[in-house]
Motif scaffolding. Structure first.
Motif, mmCIF file in Angstrom:
data_model
loop_
_atom_site.group_PDB
_atom_site.id
_atom_site.type_symbol
_atom_site.label_atom_id
_atom_site.label_comp_id
_atom_site.label_asym_id
_atom_site.label_seq_id
_atom_site.Cartn_x
_atom_site.Cartn_y
_atom_site.Cartn_z
ATOM 1 N N ASP A 1 0.776 -0.423 -0.470
ATOM 2 C CA ASP A 1 -0.273 0.619 0.070
ATOM 3 C C ASP A 1 0.593 1.170 -0.375
ATOM 4 O O ASP A 1 2.124 1.330 0.180
ATOM 5 N N ARG A 2 -0.230 2.478 -0.380
ATOM 6 C CA ARG A 2 0.859 3.535 -0.072
ATOM 7 C C ARG A 2 2.298 3.903 1.086
ATOM 8 O O ARG A 2 2.930 4.011 0.799
ATOM 9 N N GLU A 3 1.564 3.348 2.102
ATOM 10 C CA GLU A 3 2.062 3.667 3.589
ATOM 11 C C GLU A 3 3.594 2.637 2.943
ATOM 12 O O GLU A 3 4.887 3.428 3.744
ATOM 13 N N ALA A 4 3.094 1.954 3.035
ATOM 14 C CA ALA A 4 4.583 0.396 3.172
ATOM 15 C C ALA A 4 5.148 0.766 1.746
ATOM 16 O O ALA A 4 6.843 1.161 2.430
ATOM 17 N N ILE A 5 4.667 2.188 0.950
ATOM 18 C CA ILE A 5 5.788 2.249 -0.402
ATOM 19 C C ILE A 5 6.501 3.879 0.083
ATOM 20 O O ILE A 5 7.760 4.079 0.028
ATOM 21 N N ARG A 6 5.877 4.482 1.290
ATOM 22 C CA ARG A 6 6.278 6.355 1.881
ATOM 23 C C ARG A 6 7.463 5.093 2.791
ATOM 24 O O ARG A 6 8.578 6.059 2.490
ATOM 25 N N LEU A 7 7.334 4.342 3.283
ATOM 26 C CA LEU A 7 8.212 3.797 4.494
ATOM 27 C C LEU A 7 9.527 3.931 3.739
ATOM 28 O O LEU A 7 11.122 3.345 4.647
ATOM 29 N N ALA A 8 9.197 2.784 2.436
ATOM 30 C CA ALA A 8 10.438 2.282 2.505
ATOM 31 C C ALA A 8 11.093 3.218 1.587
ATOM 32 O O ALA A 8 12.306 2.978 2.056
ATOM 33 N N ASN B 1 15.905 7.477 3.245
ATOM 34 C CA ASN B 1 16.162 9.158 2.356
ATOM 35 C C ASN B 1 15.308 9.960 1.709
ATOM 36 O O ASN B 1 16.286 10.283 1.281
ATOM 37 N N ILE B 2 14.560 8.908 0.797
ATOM 38 C CA ILE B 2 13.508 9.903 0.315
ATOM 39 C C ILE B 2 12.560 9.848 1.035
ATOM 40 O O ILE B 2 11.984 9.622 0.778
ATOM 41 N N GLU B 3 12.118 11.412 0.586
ATOM 42 C CA GLU B 3 10.676 11.807 1.541
ATOM 43 C C GLU B 3 9.654 11.635 0.247
ATOM 44 O O GLU B 3 9.666 12.304 -0.542
ATOM 45 N N ALA B 4 8.715 10.909 0.399
ATOM 46 C CA ALA B 4 7.603 11.742 0.151
ATOM 47 C C ALA B 4 6.850 12.013 1.234
ATOM 48 O O ALA B 4 6.720 11.073 2.752
ATOM 49 N N ARG B 5 5.039 11.822 1.004
ATOM 50 C CA ARG B 5 4.295 11.990 1.814
ATOM 51 C C ARG B 5 2.413 11.676 1.285
ATOM 52 O O ARG B 5 2.543 11.995 -0.135
ATOM 53 N N PRO B 6 1.993 11.157 2.089
ATOM 54 C CA PRO B 6 0.672 11.087 1.907
ATOM 55 C C PRO B 6 0.168 12.758 1.094
ATOM 56 O O PRO B 6 0.538 13.381 0.607
ATOM 57 N N GLU C 1 11.317 6.465 2.637
ATOM 58 C CA GLU C 1 11.964 6.826 3.943
ATOM 59 C C GLU C 1 12.959 6.175 3.929
ATOM 60 O O GLU C 1 14.240 6.865 4.851
ATOM 61 N N THR C 2 13.376 4.734 4.163
ATOM 62 C CA THR C 2 14.356 4.846 4.654
ATOM 63 C C THR C 2 16.041 4.004 4.067
ATOM 64 O O THR C 2 17.172 4.463 4.353
#
Length: 91
Positions: free
Chosen positions: A26-33, A38-43, A35-36
């Motif tokens: 889902d969107r949050e799993a991609i965002r967290l990946a 060091n690439i900023e993404a947000r909902p 983030e690890t």
């Protein structure tokens, strides 16, 4: 993304929507990946009627805003991103 022949994109906001059933995350799993790495993404922005201050207020429309918030992810974008930054974020 290709540009329309009648305009020029400012590359201000790049958003994807994720179908978890099709993609496997889902969107949050991609965002967290991201983030690890060091690439900023947000909902995508939370719809006004889902914010606590507006709880219980009347609102109109179908589920489009909720679906975009649930499945949408804002990716790094903008005119200040170097080509190397773009390549790393899209890899």
């Amino acid at each position: 993304m290709s540009e329309a022949p009648w305009g020029r994109c400012n590359r201000w906001l790049t958003v994807i929507t994720v179908d978890p059933a099709q993609f496997g995350a889902d969107r949050e799993a991609i965002r967290l990946a991201l983030e690890t790495a060091n690439i900023e993404a947000r909902p995508v922005w939370k719809p006004m009627h889902l914010q606590p201050v507006f709880a219980g207020c009347e609102h109109f429309g179908g589920g489009v805003a909720e679906a975009l918030f649930r499945d949408g992810l804002c990716l790094p974008s903008g005119t200040a991103l170097a080509a190397a930054d773009l390549a790393r974020a899209s890899a």
